[in-house]
Design a protein around this motif. Sequence first.
Motif, short mmCIF file in Angstrom:
data_model
loop_
_atom_site.label_atom_id
_atom_site.label_comp_id
_atom_site.label_asym_id
_atom_site.label_seq_id
_atom_site.Cartn_x
_atom_site.Cartn_y
_atom_site.Cartn_z
N ASP A 1 0.82 -1.22 0.00
CA ASP A 1 0.00 0.00 0.00
C ASP A 1 0.85 1.27 0.00
N ASP A 2 1.95 1.23 -0.75
CA ASP A 2 2.85 2.39 -0.83
C ASP A 2 2.12 3.56 -1.51
N PRO A 3 1.99 4.71 -0.81
CA PRO A 3 1.25 5.84 -1.38
C PRO A 3 2.10 6.72 -2.30
N CYS A 4 3.41 6.52 -2.33
CA CYS A 4 4.28 7.39 -3.11
C CYS A 4 4.31 6.96 -4.58
N GLU A 5 4.75 7.89 -5.44
CA GLU A 5 4.66 7.66 -6.87
C GLU A 5 5.99 7.81 -7.60
N ALA A 6 7.09 7.64 -6.90
CA ALA A 6 8.39 7.65 -7.57
C ALA A 6 8.49 6.40 -8.46
N PHE A 7 9.23 6.52 -9.57
CA PHE A 7 9.37 5.39 -10.50
C PHE A 7 10.61 4.60 -10.08
N LEU A 8 10.39 3.42 -9.50
CA LEU A 8 11.47 2.59 -8.98
C LEU A 8 11.75 1.42 -9.91
N THR A 9 13.00 1.01 -9.98
CA THR A 9 13.39 -0.11 -10.83
C THR A 9 14.23 -1.10 -10.03
N LYS A 10 13.93 -2.38 -10.19
CA LYS A 10 14.68 -3.44 -9.52
C LYS A 10 15.07 -4.49 -10.54
N THR A 11 16.27 -5.04 -10.38
CA THR A 11 16.72 -6.17 -11.18
C THR A 11 16.78 -7.38 -10.27
N LEU A 12 16.06 -8.43 -10.63
CA LEU A 12 15.93 -9.61 -9.78
C LEU A 12 16.27 -10.87 -10.57
N SER A 13 16.60 -11.92 -9.84
CA SER A 13 16.93 -13.19 -10.46
C SER A 13 16.30 -14.33 -9.68
N PHE A 14 15.77 -15.31 -10.40
CA PHE A 14 15.11 -16.45 -9.75
C PHE A 14 15.66 -17.76 -10.31
N ASP A 15 15.77 -18.73 -9.42
CA ASP A 15 16.38 -20.02 -9.75
C ASP A 15 15.34 -20.96 -10.35
N LEU A 16 15.60 -21.44 -11.57
CA LEU A 16 14.67 -22.34 -12.27
C LEU A 16 15.07 -23.81 -12.16
N THR A 17 16.03 -24.11 -11.28
CA THR A 17 16.53 -25.48 -11.17
C THR A 17 15.42 -26.46 -10.83
N SER A 18 14.49 -26.06 -9.98
CA SER A 18 13.40 -26.97 -9.58
C SER A 18 12.54 -27.38 -10.78
N LEU A 19 12.37 -26.49 -11.75
CA LEU A 19 11.60 -26.84 -12.95
C LEU A 19 12.33 -27.89 -13.76
N LYS A 20 13.63 -27.68 -13.94
CA LYS A 20 14.42 -28.65 -14.72
C LYS A 20 14.44 -30.01 -14.03
N ASN A 21 14.50 -30.00 -12.70
CA ASN A 21 14.50 -31.27 -11.96
C ASN A 21 13.18 -32.01 -12.13
N ASP A 22 12.10 -31.27 -12.37
CA ASP A 22 10.78 -31.87 -12.58
C ASP A 22 10.52 -32.21 -14.04
N GLY A 23 11.51 -32.02 -14.89
CA GLY A 23 11.35 -32.33 -16.31
C GLY A 23 10.59 -31.29 -17.10
N ILE A 24 10.43 -30.11 -16.56
CA ILE A 24 9.71 -29.04 -17.25
C ILE A 24 10.61 -28.46 -18.35
N THR A 25 10.08 -28.31 -19.54
CA THR A 25 10.86 -27.79 -20.67
C THR A 25 10.40 -26.42 -21.14
N ARG A 26 9.19 -26.01 -20.72
CA ARG A 26 8.67 -24.69 -21.12
C ARG A 26 7.84 -24.11 -19.97
N PHE A 27 7.73 -22.80 -19.96
CA PHE A 27 6.84 -22.17 -18.98
C PHE A 27 6.31 -20.85 -19.55
N TYR A 28 5.11 -20.52 -19.10
CA TYR A 28 4.54 -19.21 -19.40
C TYR A 28 4.89 -18.28 -18.25
N LEU A 29 5.44 -17.12 -18.58
CA LEU A 29 5.69 -16.08 -17.59
C LEU A 29 4.54 -15.09 -17.65
N MET A 30 3.92 -14.82 -16.49
CA MET A 30 2.77 -13.93 -16.43
C MET A 30 3.04 -12.81 -15.43
#
Length: 219
Positions: A175-204
């Motif tokens: 519920d941040d009331p301020c309106e500054a334009f903030l940018t973040k660079t993030l990274s997420f580990d997809l190893t669990s998908l590969k371990n489950d045999g997942i070959t594709r995913f939809y990013l939403m």
Amino acid sequence: MNTKFLIVTIFAVVVALTGCNETTETPRQETGIVMDYAGSKHCSFIIELDNGEQIQPFHYPDEFTFTQGQRVLIRYVKLPNIIPTCDQGVACDILHVEEIDCGAPLTDLYSHNSDSLANDPVYLQEAFIDGNCLNLKLSFSGGCREHTVDLARIHSLEENSDDTVELEIRHNANDDPCEAFLTKTLSFDLTSLKNDGITRFYLMANLGDETYKKLFELK
């Protein structure tokens, strides 16, 4: 003018000017992602920190090699008296740098906990896969409260049978009331998908007035 007085005066001026060039910056430690800006306005490698800042490695250990998409842990000091020709971030001395893993794991969401993570709007600037890492560059309005971002794997009874799953960016603006334009660079580990045999995913992602949805291939 007395010669001795003149010499003392010149010495005092030199000391004062030298003192102005010294930095009193305290070393900082942060994590971030290396981005290759070569060919863009005299830029080279830029480190986009997880706190939203950008820094330029002015000096760094000779044995380390920067590459696009690396996730790194760095200890650095800013060099406020150096004005770089590249306009991306500030020049810094990198005192220590090491490559680390992707960072945050995926969060599993099922029907019983699907509302446990907020879904506030984001602006998705960039999304790309590097090895087992999904790197995201996100922007949103705020500035007064702490924001958190998770990447959720959506589990449902209707999951596709062709090794494809849905991943959703979940942003909590608190519920941040301020309106500054903030940018973040993030990274997420997809190893669990590969371990489950997942070959594709939809990013939403919730973009506010529409929903982002794009298919990515895992190699």
